[in-house]
Design a protein around this motif. Structure first.
Motif, mmCIF file in Angstrom:
data_model
loop_
_atom_site.group_PDB
_atom_site.id
_atom_site.type_symbol
_atom_site.label_atom_id
_atom_site.label_comp_id
_atom_site.label_asym_id
_atom_site.label_seq_id
_atom_site.Cartn_x
_atom_site.Cartn_y
_atom_site.Cartn_z
ATOM 1 N N ILE A 31 29.006 39.931 25.387
ATOM 2 C CA ILE A 31 29.372 40.337 24.034
ATOM 3 C C ILE A 31 28.712 41.657 23.672
ATOM 4 C CG2 ILE A 31 29.258 39.701 21.596
ATOM 5 C CD1 ILE A 31 29.276 36.765 22.518
ATOM 6 N N THR A 32 27.422 41.757 23.889
ATOM 7 C CA THR A 32 26.710 43.009 23.594
ATOM 8 C C THR A 32 25.866 43.431 24.788
ATOM 9 O OG1 THR A 32 24.767 41.902 22.654
ATOM 10 C CG2 THR A 32 26.538 42.471 21.129
ATOM 11 N N MET A 33 25.678 44.730 24.901
ATOM 12 C CA MET A 33 24.753 45.299 25.879
ATOM 13 C C MET A 33 23.885 46.309 25.146
ATOM 14 S SD MET A 33 27.046 45.781 29.342
ATOM 15 C CE MET A 33 25.616 46.188 30.369
ATOM 16 N N MET A 34 22.594 46.158 25.287
ATOM 17 C CA MET A 34 21.648 46.951 24.520
ATOM 18 C C MET A 34 20.586 47.534 25.432
ATOM 19 S SD MET A 34 22.533 46.432 21.296
ATOM 20 C CE MET A 34 22.942 45.253 20.010
ATOM 21 N N TRP A 35 19.898 48.544 24.912
ATOM 22 C CA TRP A 35 18.707 49.085 25.557
ATOM 23 C C TRP A 35 17.475 48.712 24.735
ATOM 24 C CZ3 TRP A 35 18.454 50.900 30.302
ATOM 25 C CH2 TRP A 35 19.598 51.440 30.906
ATOM 26 N N TYR A 36 16.466 48.212 25.421
ATOM 27 C CA TYR A 36 15.162 47.930 24.839
ATOM 28 C C TYR A 36 14.117 48.726 25.612
ATOM 29 C CZ TYR A 36 16.899 43.762 22.328
ATOM 30 O OH TYR A 36 17.564 42.896 21.490
ATOM 31 N N ARG A 37 12.929 48.779 25.044
ATOM 32 C CA ARG A 37 11.818 49.376 25.775
ATOM 33 C C ARG A 37 10.518 48.663 25.401
ATOM 34 N NH1 ARG A 37 11.363 55.379 22.901
ATOM 35 N NH2 ARG A 37 10.531 54.666 20.885
ATOM 36 N N GLN A 38 9.569 48.741 26.315
ATOM 37 C CA GLN A 38 8.267 48.141 26.073
ATOM 38 C C GLN A 38 7.186 49.087 26.577
ATOM 39 O OE1 GLN A 38 7.749 44.154 27.595
ATOM 40 N NE2 GLN A 38 6.054 43.788 26.196
ATOM 41 N N ALA A 39 6.397 49.571 25.644
ATOM 42 C CA ALA A 39 5.278 50.443 25.989
ATOM 43 C C ALA A 39 4.045 49.584 26.268
ATOM 44 C CB ALA A 39 5.006 51.413 24.849
ATOM 45 N N PRO A 40 3.091 50.115 26.998
ATOM 46 C CA PRO A 40 1.881 49.348 27.310
ATOM 47 C C PRO A 40 1.189 48.855 26.042
ATOM 48 C CG PRO A 40 1.965 51.321 28.651
ATOM 49 C CD PRO A 40 3.084 51.435 27.656
ATOM 50 N N GLY A 41 0.901 47.566 26.014
ATOM 51 C CA GLY A 41 0.190 46.983 24.883
ATOM 52 C C GLY A 41 1.039 46.760 23.654
ATOM 53 N N LYS A 42 2.344 47.007 23.751
ATOM 54 C CA LYS A 42 3.225 46.845 22.590
ATOM 55 C C LYS A 42 4.318 45.839 22.886
ATOM 56 C CE LYS A 42 2.504 51.410 20.576
ATOM 57 N NZ LYS A 42 3.168 52.613 20.012
ATOM 58 N N ARG A 44 8.167 44.451 23.022
ATOM 59 C CA ARG A 44 9.462 45.021 23.395
ATOM 60 C C ARG A 44 10.250 45.307 22.126
ATOM 61 N NH1 ARG A 44 12.568 42.289 28.393
ATOM 62 N NH2 ARG A 44 10.443 42.603 29.147
ATOM 63 N N GLU A 45 10.886 46.477 22.081
ATOM 64 C CA GLU A 45 11.639 46.857 20.901
ATOM 65 C C GLU A 45 13.056 47.283 21.268
ATOM 66 O OE1 GLU A 45 10.331 50.352 18.820
ATOM 67 O OE2 GLU A 45 10.029 51.503 20.656
ATOM 68 N N LEU A 46 13.962 47.053 20.343
ATOM 69 C CA LEU A 46 15.340 47.477 20.509
ATOM 70 C C LEU A 46 15.427 48.978 20.294
ATOM 71 C CD1 LEU A 46 18.361 46.887 20.865
ATOM 72 C CD2 LEU A 46 18.442 46.371 18.408
ATOM 73 N N VAL A 47 16.059 49.659 21.232
ATOM 74 C CA VAL A 47 16.196 51.113 21.161
ATOM 75 C C VAL A 47 17.584 51.510 20.669
ATOM 76 C CG1 VAL A 47 16.148 53.269 22.474
ATOM 77 C CG2 VAL A 47 14.511 51.444 23.004
ATOM 78 N N ALA A 48 18.619 50.966 21.298
ATOM 79 C CA ALA A 48 19.978 51.393 20.950
ATOM 80 C C ALA A 48 20.990 50.388 21.463
ATOM 81 C CB ALA A 48 20.274 52.768 21.536
ATOM 82 N N GLY A 49 22.113 50.346 20.774
ATOM 83 C CA GLY A 49 23.209 49.507 21.216
ATOM 84 C C GLY A 49 24.215 49.290 20.118
ATOM 85 N N ILE A 50 25.313 48.665 20.470
ATOM 86 C CA ILE A 50 26.357 48.342 19.505
ATOM 87 C C ILE A 50 26.238 46.856 19.169
ATOM 88 C CG2 ILE A 50 28.828 48.264 19.050
ATOM 89 C CD1 ILE A 50 29.170 50.522 21.090
ATOM 90 N N THR A 51 26.084 46.562 17.912
ATOM 91 C CA THR A 51 25.885 45.177 17.474
ATOM 92 C C THR A 51 27.200 44.405 17.524
ATOM 93 O OG1 THR A 51 26.357 45.586 15.150
ATOM 94 C CG2 THR A 51 24.113 46.026 15.910
ATOM 95 N N THR A 52 27.111 43.110 17.304
ATOM 96 C CA THR A 52 28.319 42.277 17.305
ATOM 97 C C THR A 52 29.268 42.680 16.197
ATOM 98 O OG1 THR A 52 27.136 40.647 15.979
ATOM 99 C CG2 THR A 52 27.185 40.288 18.353
ATOM 100 N N GLY A 53 28.748 43.294 15.148
ATOM 101 C CA GLY A 53 29.600 43.761 14.069
ATOM 102 C C GLY A 53 30.185 45.131 14.309
ATOM 103 N N GLY A 54 29.931 45.695 15.492
ATOM 104 C CA GLY A 54 30.470 47.005 15.823
ATOM 105 C C GLY A 54 29.660 48.167 15.289
#
Length: 114
Positions: A31-42, A44-54
């Protein structure tokens, strides 16, 4: 669903990188494909993507610098990252969601340093 990310590396501040993620397996259930990232000691956060609502979502910290794209015919997503900053250093993960499951790629390291 299996996800394979590529494109990370070492870049100087102000430089650019392009990440790619290819999905395989039961891709018609995604349904969705997103990019996340995780920095050392932090976390994981959502970076970018298209939500289910478009809705095209970008984290505030990357707006105007990163561009997300998805090719449904190839089951791929890309993340074009420009004007990179040291604070963008992290492991970047692609994520795919179906109605019942959540899948993660193996992560690709992005290091921004002079």
């Amino acid at each position: 669903v299996q996800l394979q990310a590529s494109g990370g590396g070492l870049v100087q501040p102000g430089g650019s990188l392009r990440l790619s993620c290819a999905a395989s397996g039961s891709t018609n259930s995604i349904i969705t494909m997103m990019w996340y990232r995780q920095a050392p000691g932090k976390q994981r956060e959502l970076v970018a993507g298209i939500t289910t609502g478009g809705y095209m979502y970008y984290a505030d910290s990357v707006k105007g610098r990163f561009t997300y794209s998805r090719d449904n015919s190839k089951n791929t997503i890309d993340l074009q990252m420009n004007n990179l900053r040291p604070e963008d250093t992290a492991v970047y993960f692609c994520n795919a969601r179906t109605r019942s499951q959540n899948f993660w790629g193996q992560g690709t390291q992005v290091t921004v340093s002079s």
